[in-house]
Design a protein around this motif. Sequence first.
Motif, PDB file in Angstrom:
ATOM      1  N   TYR A   1      -7.534 -29.472 -20.303  1.00  0.00           N
ATOM      2  CA  TYR A   1      -8.103 -28.192 -20.725  1.00  0.00           C
ATOM      3  C   TYR A   1      -8.881 -28.383 -22.019  1.00  0.00           C
ATOM      4  O   TYR A   1      -8.363 -28.895 -23.011  1.00  0.00           O
ATOM      5  N   PHE A   2     -10.151 -27.989 -21.996  1.00  0.00           N
ATOM      6  CA  PHE A   2     -10.998 -27.982 -23.185  1.00  0.00           C
ATOM      7  C   PHE A   2     -11.223 -26.530 -23.575  1.00  0.00           C
ATOM      8  O   PHE A   2     -11.860 -25.776 -22.841  1.00  0.00           O
ATOM      9  N   CYS A   3     -10.713 -26.139 -24.741  1.00  0.00           N
ATOM     10  CA  CYS A   3     -10.721 -24.729 -25.127  1.00  0.00           C
ATOM     11  C   CYS A   3     -12.088 -24.240 -25.557  1.00  0.00           C
ATOM     12  O   CYS A   3     -12.403 -23.064 -25.403  1.00  0.00           O
ATOM     13  N   GLY A   4     -12.937 -25.130 -26.106  1.00  0.00           N
ATOM     14  CA  GLY A   4     -14.152 -24.656 -26.753  1.00  0.00           C
ATOM     15  C   GLY A   4     -13.789 -23.938 -28.045  1.00  0.00           C
ATOM     16  O   GLY A   4     -12.856 -24.335 -28.740  1.00  0.00           O
ATOM     17  N   ASP A   5     -14.492 -22.877 -28.390  1.00  0.00           N
ATOM     18  CA  ASP A   5     -14.157 -22.036 -29.542  1.00  0.00           C
ATOM     19  C   ASP A   5     -13.398 -20.813 -29.061  1.00  0.00           C
ATOM     20  O   ASP A   5     -13.761 -20.205 -28.047  1.00  0.00           O
ATOM     21  N   SER A   6     -12.379 -20.418 -29.825  1.00  0.00           N
ATOM     22  CA  SER A   6     -11.682 -19.193 -29.432  1.00  0.00           C
ATOM     23  C   SER A   6     -10.807 -18.683 -30.559  1.00  0.00           C
ATOM     24  O   SER A   6     -10.196 -19.463 -31.300  1.00  0.00           O
ATOM     25  N   GLY A   7     -10.738 -17.354 -30.664  1.00  0.00           N
ATOM     26  CA  GLY A   7      -9.695 -16.722 -31.430  1.00  0.00           C
ATOM     27  C   GLY A   7      -8.428 -16.675 -30.592  1.00  0.00           C
ATOM     28  O   GLY A   7      -8.430 -16.979 -29.393  1.00  0.00           O
ATOM     29  N   TYR A   8      -7.332 -16.297 -31.240  1.00  0.00           N
ATOM     30  CA  TYR A   8      -6.061 -16.211 -30.523  1.00  0.00           C
ATOM     31  C   TYR A   8      -6.007 -14.914 -29.724  1.00  0.00           C
ATOM     32  O   TYR A   8      -6.278 -13.826 -30.241  1.00  0.00           O
ATOM     33  N   ALA A   9      -5.653 -15.043 -28.433  1.00  0.00           N
ATOM     34  CA  ALA A   9      -5.617 -13.876 -27.541  1.00  0.00           C
ATOM     35  C   ALA A   9      -4.764 -14.222 -26.315  1.00  0.00           C
ATOM     36  O   ALA A   9      -4.415 -15.389 -26.098  1.00  0.00           O
ATOM     37  N   PRO A  10      -4.441 -13.227 -25.480  1.00  0.00           N
ATOM     38  CA  PRO A  10      -3.554 -13.466 -24.336  1.00  0.00           C
ATOM     39  C   PRO A  10      -4.142 -14.350 -23.237  1.00  0.00           C
ATOM     40  O   PRO A  10      -3.441 -14.679 -22.273  1.00  0.00           O
ATOM     41  N   HIS A  11      -5.419 -14.746 -23.332  1.00  0.00           N
ATOM     42  CA  HIS A  11      -6.004 -15.507 -22.235  1.00  0.00           C
ATOM     43  C   HIS A  11      -5.330 -16.856 -22.035  1.00  0.00           C
ATOM     44  O   HIS A  11      -5.405 -17.425 -20.946  1.00  0.00           O
ATOM     45  N   PHE A  12      -4.643 -17.394 -23.035  1.00  0.00           N
ATOM     46  CA  PHE A  12      -3.952 -18.669 -22.846  1.00  0.00           C
ATOM     47  C   PHE A  12      -2.830 -18.526 -21.819  1.00  0.00           C
ATOM     48  O   PHE A  12      -2.619 -19.411 -20.983  1.00  0.00           O
ATOM     49  N   THR A  13      -2.136 -17.405 -21.863  1.00  0.00           N
ATOM     50  CA  THR A  13      -1.106 -17.137 -20.861  1.00  0.00           C
ATOM     51  C   THR A  13      -1.737 -16.978 -19.479  1.00  0.00           C
ATOM     52  O   THR A  13      -1.213 -17.472 -18.473  1.00  0.00           O
ATOM     53  N   ASP A  14      -2.876 -16.301 -19.419  1.00  0.00           N
ATOM     54  CA  ASP A  14      -3.570 -16.106 -18.138  1.00  0.00           C
ATOM     55  C   ASP A  14      -4.027 -17.443 -17.550  1.00  0.00           C
ATOM     56  O   ASP A  14      -3.937 -17.661 -16.330  1.00  0.00           O
ATOM     57  N   ILE A  15      -4.527 -18.327 -18.391  1.00  0.00           N
ATOM     58  CA  ILE A  15      -5.005 -19.629 -17.910  1.00  0.00           C
ATOM     59  C   ILE A  15      -3.856 -20.416 -17.291  1.00  0.00           C
ATOM     60  O   ILE A  15      -3.982 -20.995 -16.205  1.00  0.00           O
ATOM     61  N   ARG A  16      -2.718 -20.427 -17.970  1.00  0.00           N
ATOM     62  CA  ARG A  16      -1.566 -21.145 -17.414  1.00  0.00           C
ATOM     63  C   ARG A  16      -1.099 -20.513 -16.111  1.00  0.00           C
ATOM     64  O   ARG A  16      -0.774 -21.227 -15.145  1.00  0.00           O
TER      65      ARG A  16
END
Length: 332
Positions: free
Chosen positions: A225-240
């Motif tokens: 997984y390459f995150c790129g740029d991001s602030g912290y948000a719930p999308h990390f849970t969605d990706i998993r």
Amino acid sequence: QGKPAILVWGAEHITIHDVADGRVLWSCAGFNPDANKLWPSIATPVIVGDKIVIAYGRNDRGVPRLHGPLAGDEVAITFVGHATFLIQIDGLAILTDPIWSERAGPLNRVGPKRVRKPGVALEALPKIDLVLLSHNHYDHLDKATLKALRHAFDPAICFAAGDMRLIRPFGFRDMRELDWWDETHFDGMKITFTPAQHSSARSVHDRHKSVWGGYMIESRGRRIYFCGDSGYAPHFTDIRARLGAPDIALIPIGAYEPRWFMHPQHMNPDEAVTAHSLLGSRTSLAIHHSTIQLTDEPIDAPLAALQDALAQHSVDPARFLVPDAGETLDIA
């Protein structure tokens, strides 16, 4: 011990001396340099009389290994600088957000300047098969670098929906424009463009006219997984939940101060460690640090803050690594 040393290579012996006080740390008589290929030439030798003196550090961090063979389950990842990584997997070479320019800005003449050179020279790269672009900010989509890569390798290129206007003029033979959760396949790999909390713009006239995101690479049961740029948000849970936990995650840790302004755009190291845990990443690598001074915190502050965050969250530092520029990690 990882300390700098001087290697003195004579005709029939070899000694290693401490740089600080000159004392002998190790010696070997009857040394045959033709039969003992133990010491890489990672610095320019200096001839002193009948001896060769080489400044040598036993720790090879920062030394790229770009052409070595990989076992079937290994992935080689080399940190070039900022968000630029070379990922070598299953015989393919992938570059993320490549930037070799000295400045991140219009025409490479204005904008923040690099404080560290790329860890790998552009001309030293192996054949590049695929480029992944997370979004169109100047420190991630660098036109001069893309032009050079197009002429040298003509790789396939994946990029965010809305950025075709920027990519088409280069004339890449294989251009893939992706929106969130779009999938594409490349030489047996599945690549998914994943959400992020960030923004896009090349000028005041095109703000949010294209999307931004990261990538999940899946190959033979492994996920990177390459995150790129991001602030912290719930999308990390969605990706998993949608794609599974990554074996390797490249997570940004820098460009976060002042928090009142940068919080929506960039994670700080504490949030990066939380993202690592939410993703369920087996091994994470720190990206987006120590290369370009973008925000208020000192250039090396994210590294110390990351170690504090790992301790605070009881995460083994061996699970969240910080490669040096130019360092290659072989991860099974």
